[in-house]
Design a protein around this motif. Structure first.
Motif, PDB file in Angstrom:
ATOM      1  N   ALA A  70       0.834  -1.203   0.000  1.00 43.58           N
ATOM      2  CA  ALA A  70       0.000   0.000   0.000  1.00 43.58           C
ATOM      3  C   ALA A  70       0.866   1.249   0.000  1.00 43.58           C
ATOM      4  CB  ALA A  70      -0.921   0.000   1.211  1.00 43.58           C
ATOM      5  N   THR A  71       1.949   1.227   0.752  1.00 44.08           N
ATOM      6  CA  THR A  71       2.834   2.387   0.834  1.00 44.08           C
ATOM      7  C   THR A  71       3.428   2.717  -0.527  1.00 44.08           C
ATOM      8  OG1 THR A  71       3.358   1.800   3.132  1.00 44.08           O
ATOM      9  CG2 THR A  71       4.832   3.345   2.034  1.00 44.08           C
ATOM     10  N   ILE A  72       3.873   1.696  -1.236  1.00 45.76           N
ATOM     11  CA  ILE A  72       4.466   1.911  -2.560  1.00 45.76           C
ATOM     12  C   ILE A  72       3.397   2.281  -3.584  1.00 45.76           C
ATOM     13  CG2 ILE A  72       5.670   0.772  -4.467  1.00 45.76           C
ATOM     14  CD1 ILE A  72       7.185  -0.871  -2.339  1.00 45.76           C
ATOM     15  N   SER A  73       2.283   1.563  -3.591  1.00 49.07           N
ATOM     16  CA  SER A  73       1.259   1.793  -4.614  1.00 49.07           C
ATOM     17  C   SER A  73       0.577   3.143  -4.445  1.00 49.07           C
ATOM     18  CB  SER A  73       0.220   0.671  -4.574  1.00 49.07           C
ATOM     19  OG  SER A  73       0.795  -0.564  -4.947  1.00 49.07           O
ATOM     20  N   ALA A  74       0.341   3.561  -3.199  1.00 50.90           N
ATOM     21  CA  ALA A  74      -0.274   4.871  -2.977  1.00 50.90           C
ATOM     22  C   ALA A  74       0.690   5.993  -3.358  1.00 50.90           C
ATOM     23  CB  ALA A  74      -0.719   5.019  -1.532  1.00 50.90           C
ATOM     24  N   ALA A  75       1.993   5.769  -3.185  1.00 51.88           N
ATOM     25  CA  ALA A  75       2.978   6.750  -3.654  1.00 51.88           C
ATOM     26  C   ALA A  75       2.919   6.877  -5.178  1.00 51.88           C
ATOM     27  CB  ALA A  75       4.381   6.346  -3.209  1.00 51.88           C
ATOM     28  N   GLU A  76       2.647   5.775  -5.849  1.00 49.71           N
ATOM     29  CA  GLU A  76       2.479   5.811  -7.300  1.00 49.71           C
ATOM     30  C   GLU A  76       1.266   6.664  -7.689  1.00 49.71           C
ATOM     31  OE1 GLU A  76       2.116   2.663 -11.056  1.00 49.71           O
ATOM     32  OE2 GLU A  76       2.208   1.928  -8.996  1.00 49.71           O
ATOM     33  N   ALA A  77       0.183   6.542  -6.913  1.00 50.96           N
ATOM     34  CA  ALA A  77      -0.994   7.382  -7.165  1.00 50.96           C
ATOM     35  C   ALA A  77      -0.658   8.856  -6.932  1.00 50.96           C
ATOM     36  CB  ALA A  77      -2.150   6.947  -6.270  1.00 50.96           C
ATOM     37  N   LEU A  78       0.071   9.150  -5.860  1.00 55.44           N
ATOM     38  CA  LEU A  78       0.505  10.519  -5.613  1.00 55.44           C
ATOM     39  C   LEU A  78       1.307  11.056  -6.794  1.00 55.44           C
ATOM     40  CD1 LEU A  78       1.567  10.273  -1.860  1.00 55.44           C
ATOM     41  CD2 LEU A  78       0.016  12.005  -2.779  1.00 55.44           C
ATOM     42  N   ARG A  79       2.143  10.219  -7.345  1.00 54.96           N
ATOM     43  CA  ARG A  79       2.986  10.622  -8.483  1.00 54.96           C
ATOM     44  C   ARG A  79       2.153  10.931  -9.719  1.00 54.96           C
ATOM     45  NH1 ARG A  79       6.126   5.804 -11.030  1.00 54.96           N
ATOM     46  NH2 ARG A  79       4.019   5.543 -11.897  1.00 54.96           N
ATOM     47  N   ASP A  80       1.105  10.148  -9.975  1.00 51.90           N
ATOM     48  CA  ASP A  80       0.444  10.178 -11.283  1.00 51.90           C
ATOM     49  C   ASP A  80      -0.863  10.968 -11.331  1.00 51.90           C
ATOM     50  OD1 ASP A  80       2.504   8.588 -12.179  1.00 51.90           O
ATOM     51  OD2 ASP A  80       1.370   6.717 -12.047  1.00 51.90           O
ATOM     52  N   GLU A  81      -1.555  11.118 -10.213  1.00 50.85           N
ATOM     53  CA  GLU A  81      -2.879  11.747 -10.247  1.00 50.85           C
ATOM     54  C   GLU A  81      -2.769  13.260 -10.439  1.00 50.85           C
ATOM     55  OE1 GLU A  81      -5.965  10.381  -9.952  1.00 50.85           O
ATOM     56  OE2 GLU A  81      -5.787   8.508  -8.817  1.00 50.85           O
ATOM     57  N   ASP A  82      -3.718  13.820 -11.178  1.00 49.95           N
ATOM     58  CA  ASP A  82      -3.746  15.250 -11.482  1.00 49.95           C
ATOM     59  C   ASP A  82      -5.192  15.741 -11.363  1.00 49.95           C
ATOM     60  OD1 ASP A  82      -3.531  17.817 -12.440  1.00 49.95           O
ATOM     61  OD2 ASP A  82      -2.771  17.257 -14.420  1.00 49.95           O
ATOM     62  N   LEU A  83      -5.450  16.573 -10.355  1.00 47.27           N
ATOM     63  CA  LEU A  83      -6.817  17.024 -10.079  1.00 47.27           C
ATOM     64  C   LEU A  83      -7.017  18.500 -10.435  1.00 47.27           C
ATOM     65  CD1 LEU A  83      -6.494  14.378  -8.353  1.00 47.27           C
ATOM     66  CD2 LEU A  83      -8.159  15.357  -6.783  1.00 47.27           C
ATOM     67  N   ARG A  84      -6.200  19.037 -11.311  1.00 49.42           N
ATOM     68  CA  ARG A  84      -6.300  20.467 -11.616  1.00 49.42           C
ATOM     69  C   ARG A  84      -7.675  20.825 -12.183  1.00 49.42           C
ATOM     70  NH1 ARG A  84      -1.100  21.558 -15.187  1.00 49.42           N
ATOM     71  NH2 ARG A  84      -1.454  19.351 -15.667  1.00 49.42           N
ATOM     72  N   ASP A  85      -8.163  20.068 -13.121  1.00 54.97           N
ATOM     73  CA  ASP A  85      -9.484  20.356 -13.682  1.00 54.97           C
ATOM     74  C   ASP A  85     -10.595  20.000 -12.707  1.00 54.97           C
ATOM     75  OD1 ASP A  85      -8.297  21.255 -16.006  1.00 54.97           O
ATOM     76  OD2 ASP A  85      -8.444  19.310 -17.009  1.00 54.97           O
ATOM     77  N   GLU A  86     -10.402  18.921 -11.990  1.00 52.42           N
ATOM     78  CA  GLU A  86     -11.422  18.412 -11.062  1.00 52.42           C
ATOM     79  C   GLU A  86     -11.745  19.411  -9.954  1.00 52.42           C
ATOM     80  OE1 GLU A  86     -11.618  13.996  -9.079  1.00 52.42           O
ATOM     81  OE2 GLU A  86     -10.286  14.417 -10.770  1.00 52.42           O
ATOM     82  N   ALA A  87     -10.707  20.091  -9.450  1.00 54.82           N
ATOM     83  CA  ALA A  87     -10.885  20.974  -8.303  1.00 54.82           C
ATOM     84  C   ALA A  87     -11.928  22.059  -8.565  1.00 54.82           C
ATOM     85  CB  ALA A  87      -9.549  21.602  -7.914  1.00 54.82           C
ATOM     86  N   GLY A  88     -12.015  22.490  -9.785  1.00 54.98           N
ATOM     87  CA  GLY A  88     -12.961  23.542 -10.130  1.00 54.98           C
ATOM     88  C   GLY A  88     -14.409  23.116 -10.086  1.00 54.98           C
ATOM     89  N   HIS A  89     -14.660  21.820  -9.926  1.00 55.85           N
ATOM     90  CA  HIS A  89     -16.031  21.309  -9.913  1.00 55.85           C
ATOM     91  C   HIS A  89     -16.573  21.084  -8.504  1.00 55.85           C
ATOM     92  CE1 HIS A  89     -16.208  20.821 -14.258  1.00 55.85           C
ATOM     93  NE2 HIS A  89     -14.996  20.293 -14.213  1.00 55.85           N
ATOM     94  N   ILE A  90     -15.796  21.429  -7.479  1.00 57.66           N
ATOM     95  CA  ILE A  90     -16.292  21.314  -6.108  1.00 57.66           C
ATOM     96  C   ILE A  90     -17.361  22.378  -5.889  1.00 57.66           C
ATOM     97  CG2 ILE A  90     -15.690  21.400  -3.670  1.00 57.66           C
ATOM     98  CD1 ILE A  90     -12.825  20.657  -4.459  1.00 57.66           C
ATOM     99  N   ARG A  91     -18.479  21.986  -5.308  1.00 54.97           N
ATOM    100  CA  ARG A  91     -19.599  22.908  -5.144  1.00 54.97           C
ATOM    101  C   ARG A  91     -19.949  23.187  -3.686  1.00 54.97           C
ATOM    102  NH1 ARG A  91     -18.100  24.318  -9.131  1.00 54.97           N
ATOM    103  NH2 ARG A  91     -19.019  24.146 -11.213  1.00 54.97           N
ATOM    104  N   VAL A  92     -19.175  22.655  -2.763  1.00 54.88           N
ATOM    105  CA  VAL A  92     -19.411  22.949  -1.349  1.00 54.88           C
ATOM    106  C   VAL A  92     -18.311  23.882  -0.853  1.00 54.88           C
ATOM    107  CG1 VAL A  92     -20.593  20.768  -0.908  1.00 54.88           C
ATOM    108  CG2 VAL A  92     -18.102  20.916  -0.580  1.00 54.88           C
ATOM    109  N   PRO A  93     -18.526  24.594   0.248  1.00 53.02           N
ATOM    110  CA  PRO A  93     -17.458  25.441   0.794  1.00 53.02           C
ATOM    111  C   PRO A  93     -16.211  24.624   1.141  1.00 53.02           C
ATOM    112  CG  PRO A  93     -19.570  25.987   1.798  1.00 53.02           C
ATOM    113  CD  PRO A  93     -19.791  24.731   1.003  1.00 53.02           C
ATOM    114  N   VAL A  94     -15.062  25.183   0.823  1.00 50.11           N
ATOM    115  CA  VAL A  94     -13.780  24.523   1.071  1.00 50.11           C
ATOM    116  C   VAL A  94     -12.895  25.446   1.895  1.00 50.11           C
ATOM    117  CG1 VAL A  94     -11.714  23.512   0.035  1.00 50.11           C
ATOM    118  CG2 VAL A  94     -13.932  23.291  -1.133  1.00 50.11           C
ATOM    119  N   THR A  95     -12.290  24.902   2.942  1.00 54.81           N
ATOM    120  CA  THR A  95     -11.280  25.642   3.692  1.00 54.81           C
ATOM    121  C   THR A  95      -9.981  24.856   3.655  1.00 54.81           C
ATOM    122  OG1 THR A  95     -13.003  26.449   5.202  1.00 54.81           O
ATOM    123  CG2 THR A  95     -10.714  26.800   5.852  1.00 54.81           C
TER     124      THR A  95
END
Length: 266
Positions: A188-213
């Motif tokens: 899990a430690t290695i595979s989740a680091a791979e997700a950290l390396r590869d995931e990109d949420l730049r477009d996704e973040a703009g679709h949040i519709r609830v208040p964020v702090t």
């Protein structure tokens, strides 16, 4: 009370469930588990809220399957917990890797019951540099980290933990960080680091519709403060609260401030 909740065939998550009132769901960072939030847990319960702490699959006391350590799976697991516990009108808190997981959940899985999102030193929108994005680690450095974990996990995590705090925290706090890290499975430690390396949420973040702090340490050497500034440009409903005396471990370095800021917004 602790639950073992099946979120997929043969996969059970450990979930701490204490207190009463509106639920506050806590999602830990890599490679920790919900026990990292014990300072926040006490404050939440004492002030009339229900603490829900989830150990993501592969981490802490949850089951440790061989695969499926990606943001989408983590987020769908959260949905299964929310449904099983019949949670309503809740706040979701995500620390470090738990930040982008919380964003994925908010955009793809959350219904109207999600009231707001708190991100603590989030590893978002992208943990690594990529075209048009100069923040974060080089992908090759994450590759090196994964290789180091495979060769000598204890040393690799001790080295990684050396960048966690800005203040000179106690040896007990450093040991706690290491002990929680070692409770995760190596896979899990290695595979989740791979997700950290590869995931990109730049477009996704703009679709949040609830208040964020966003609560972020000015001196964060793991998820740099620029991440918060980048998210501030992308999320239409965001407030950023800087922690002037913290690195990545703001929950340890400025716990009273963090607790106060959280409670003010619940």
């Amino acid at each position: 009370m602790a639950h073992q909740i099946e979120t997929a065939p043969g996969v059970h998550l450990h979930v701490e469930d204490e207190g009463s009132g509106k639920p506050v769901i806590f999602i830990h960072g890599w490679p920790l588990n919900e026990a990292m939030f014990h300072r926040q847990k006490q404050a939440v319960i004492e002030n009339g809220y229900r603490y829900i702490g989830i150990d993501l699959r592969g981490f802490g006391r949850s089951d440790q399957p061989e695969e499926n350590y990606i943001y989408d799976t983590f987020a769908s697991d959260i949905l299964a917990v929310v449904k099983e516990l019949e949670l309503e009108q809740y706040t979701l808190v995500g620390f470090s890797m738990g930040g982008p997981v919380a964003i994925r959940y908010a955009v793809k899985y959350a219904g109207e019951q999600l009231e707001q999102l708190f991100l603590l030193g989030p590893a978002a929108p992208s943990f690594t540099k990529r075209m048009g994005y100069s923040l974060g680690m080089e992908k090759e450095d994450v590759d090196d980290l994964m290789e180091a974990i495979d060769e000598d996990r204890e040393k690799a995590l001790q080295d990684f933990g050396g960048n966690f705090f800005y203040q000179d925290v106690s040896e007990e706090a450093k040991q706690e960080l290491f002990d929680l890290s070692m409770q995760a499975s190596k896979q899990a430690t290695i595979s989740a680091a791979e997700a950290l390396r590869d995931e990109d949420l730049r477009d996704e973040a703009g679709h949040i519709r609830v208040p964020v702090t966003i609560f972020h340490g000015r001196h964060d050497a793991i998820c740099e403060y620029g991440f918060a500034e980048e998210l501030e440009q992308r999320i239409p409903t965001v407030t950023v609260v800087p922690f002037e005396e913290s690195g990545h471990g703001l929950h340890v370095e400025e716990p009273d401030k963090l607790n106060d800021e959280l409670l003010q917004r619940l």
